[in-house]
Design an enzyme around this catalytic site. Sequence first.
Site, mmCIF file in Angstrom:
data_model
loop_
_atom_site.group_PDB
_atom_site.id
_atom_site.type_symbol
_atom_site.label_atom_id
_atom_site.label_comp_id
_atom_site.label_asym_id
_atom_site.label_seq_id
_atom_site.Cartn_x
_atom_site.Cartn_y
_atom_site.Cartn_z
ATOM 1 N N HIS B 427 6.897 28.364 3.295
ATOM 2 C CA HIS B 427 7.202 28.873 1.958
ATOM 3 C C HIS B 427 8.672 28.698 1.620
ATOM 4 O O HIS B 427 9.047 28.368 0.503
ATOM 5 C CB HIS B 427 6.855 30.363 1.866
ATOM 6 C CG HIS B 427 5.403 30.614 1.724
ATOM 7 N ND1 HIS B 427 4.788 31.759 2.171
ATOM 8 C CD2 HIS B 427 4.429 29.871 1.170
ATOM 9 C CE1 HIS B 427 3.506 31.696 1.908
ATOM 10 N NE2 HIS B 427 3.265 30.566 1.305
ATOM 11 N N CYS B 732 2.507 -0.964 1.369
ATOM 12 C CA CYS B 732 2.393 0.496 1.307
ATOM 13 C C CYS B 732 2.927 1.168 2.571
ATOM 14 O O CYS B 732 2.874 2.362 2.704
ATOM 15 C CB CYS B 732 0.946 0.925 1.058
ATOM 16 S SG CYS B 732 -0.183 0.473 2.364
#
Lengths: 206, 773
Positions: B427, B732
């Site tokens: 978080h 990629c």
Amino acid sequence: MLTTEKAAAWLDDYARVIHENAAWLTDLDRQIGDADHGSNLERGMTAVEAIPREEYPDAASLLKKAGMTLVSTVGGAAGPLWGTFFLRFAGALDEPGDDATVVAAAMRAGLVGIVQRGKATEGDKTVVDALGPAVRVAEQKASQGASLADTLTAAAEAAAVGRDATIPMVARKGRASYLGDRSAGVQDPGATSITMLVESAARTLA
Amino acid sequence: MVGIVVVSHSRPLAEAAVALACEMVDGDRPPIAVAAGLDEQTYGTDAAAIAEAIGQVDSADGVLVLMDLGSAIMSAEMALEFIDPEVAERVRLTPAPLVEGLVSAVVTAAWGAGLDEVEAEAREGLSGKARHGSDWNLPGASPVLMAPATPGQVREFRWPVRNPHGLHARPAAVLVAGLAGLDAVVELMNASTGRGPVNARSVNKVASLGLRRGDELLARSWGPQADDAVARLEAMAADTFGDRSEFDEPAQQMAEGTGLQVVLAPAVVVDGEVDTSGYEPGPTEAVRLREALGQVADTLQARADESAGAIFAAQRALLTDPELGPAMRRALTSTRSATEAVRTVFTSVAADFDSLPHPYLRERSQDVRSLSRQVLRALVGQPDGDLEVVDQPHVLVVDELDAATAATLDPALCLGVVTLTGGATGHGVIVATGRGVPVLTGRAEAADLTNGDLIGFDPVSQELWLRPDEATVEQICRTATARADDERRAAEDSHEPAVTVSAVQVLVEANISSLADAQRAALAGADGAGLVRTELLWGHRADAPAVQSMADDLVAIGEALGGRTITVRTWDGAADKPLPFLPEPEPELNPFLGERGLRAMRRAPELFRDQLRGIVLASQRTPVRVMFPMVTEPEEVVWARSVLDEVTSEVGADSVPVGIMVEVPAVALRIAEFAPLVDFVSVGTNDLTQYTCAVDRGNAHVASLGRADSPAVLALIGMTCEGLPGVPVAVCGDLASDTDHTATLVGLGVTELSVRPPLVGLVKAAVRGATLI
């Protein structure tokens, strides 16, 4: 009609068989359990033998007393299991029908009680492996109109076949399940002693 | 008080256990009865004796029955049939361990706690012990769910968890709050892993079930309002317990800043531990503790309205957890100090989270440690926030970055954060990067810095400089200035097409592993998705996702990217990145050369077909290309296309453009043979490098030999472009994200670059500046 005398004879005969085989049952239990099945059951049946028969007016009340006695004196798993069998068996005796039908239904009630109590199914290497087939055969015989004697004889044979089938099984319930694969190769002590109970019934109840 | 019955095979054992437990309580103790042994010497249990013992201790508060092994349980169950059904209603058999459970039960019952709490504490006896020995792996907190006395009235609710990160702290808090006030017992289990059951009134416990996306939540409820409890669970589940984090949060929070700037400043090293050495325990520790907890809860409540409010709301829910109070009281009884009690309890709760298998849930232990620090600060009267006020620009060095600290950072002064531990999805990292503060995680080498030491880092290259010398400082400053200029320019034009000076447009797309990635990529100006890694999007599930849900997820990604084309790679599982639902390959001596990617699909054609069906369904609603990984032979592409063609005609869709990954040198060398089979190709430079240079990417001893910019790898990329005239060639792999090589790749003929989402703008700028052609 199952008389008090016949019920008493059944209990006495079973007590005699357990006395004779207690050492062997304990030895079977030693190999896959905690080595107390024979001695526990013998202690319980000795207490059952001591029940004053004259105080019980009918077979149901005597068998209920035997069940409660086993609950309080056996000590091991057989206490609640055998106790439940006798309590439920006795509770089902007032059903209508001929003797064979009533006894088969009572055996069914006892089996249902044991399954509820122990949560075992057939194949777990337990008492259910012998009692399950015995009850099925008894119900089948009774529904075909067989006599009580024939019904119980057939049930005892089925119980013995079920008992022998426990030899190669791997235990999934009870103390023996801790052994895993090593429990294979030994006959289940519970299946053995319940077979004795059905055999004893065949000798005494008809 | 709740009555307690001890059932054991041995009477001396039961009596000694009771004596041990009673040592723990002074004064009033709950009524306790023993039903153990047939007599003093004979082992055994007796249902009638248990029934009698229950009668001795029964009261309206209920009775808890603790048992030892085997027939004790059967006898106790039988005893319930012997007693008055009304009494049986308030008797609870518990699987709690006999000795530990009895001690906890006696102590808790002596406080006057209710039956639920007494039983919960008794069960805690097992997990408390398990936590102590870190290598005791228990299957779950309590292995047996004991049915209530009236089994017929148990209501069940089952739900496959759909939340992207599982039922973590935030949705768990919603669940707990949603059941508040109901007169019903609700127990939850993770039916997929067997964890639990746990009390649904405890956020900690619910989160500790480790319910991941795809796991089955099993709720069992009984009591007067069991039906209402299940109805509420159904309603909340329909709303995924309020969890839309992956859909809302990152997009909002990434909008404020790139967090990609190079930083250099004196370090401010913050010891994660709060200094409580001056704390003097007093006679009213319980009161102090309650006030500190209340103060922190109020602060969190106030913060819950801020931008990252859900995080603080979740922390607040952890703090007001009903299991926390008794645990604190117990710790206070043994430590007699509020600070010690806080440390003991929060350390143990954090350890619960740390033991979970899923990294996202594991990192929730940061929230718990953050709470611990907040409560300790409240106890010793330090100001809120992990930081003392630092009034000059600095780089913060912390053990881990919790959300509370991240929210109080001043971006004008705190130029960056380096954490010693902790991963990139905590978080705190979300909050900090959302506020434009770069974060570098998991760098233990910064531990020996002291306050004022110079520290710098580059969040893009992940380079970290500790006490750099003058020359290095100069170089860092140049990099920082260049990066800042680049970023500014890149940001200005990031939504414009990337066109070279010779007027060739190069598509700069993003590599996507989640919907959040797609949202980030859209903000960064991506021209689509050059690689959707389906094994990361769905591979953490226990079962393969349903066809329709795959289609829906892909459409959501396409829509997030404004309807630009997304390139969906089919399952790319292998021994080194297993998919739970892919048949396990035979043990392989060298998995990198084994059944990977498309090769594995030959053994799981139905799984492959279902995924193609999902992709084709999505193609009817958003532009999609499909791409097959780990191709070696043209025949493999013929097979894969035949399956795709069947699926397309079944669905009745238009044909979907087909491409392959170029990651095996054999494909680059024979690229012309693939030309008729493909509409585009994409070079996976990471694998192509490892197969070309014979270097294991994970082996540090040889890593230097396997460079993606090796002339050999570049030659293979060049051959691929030359062999496929008119066919789009994408890159990629990581090489595409390296702006030092953008010009080279474009020069070789590469027409699409698919990069990490935040780098789209920088790579576009590099394309525009490419002067090779």
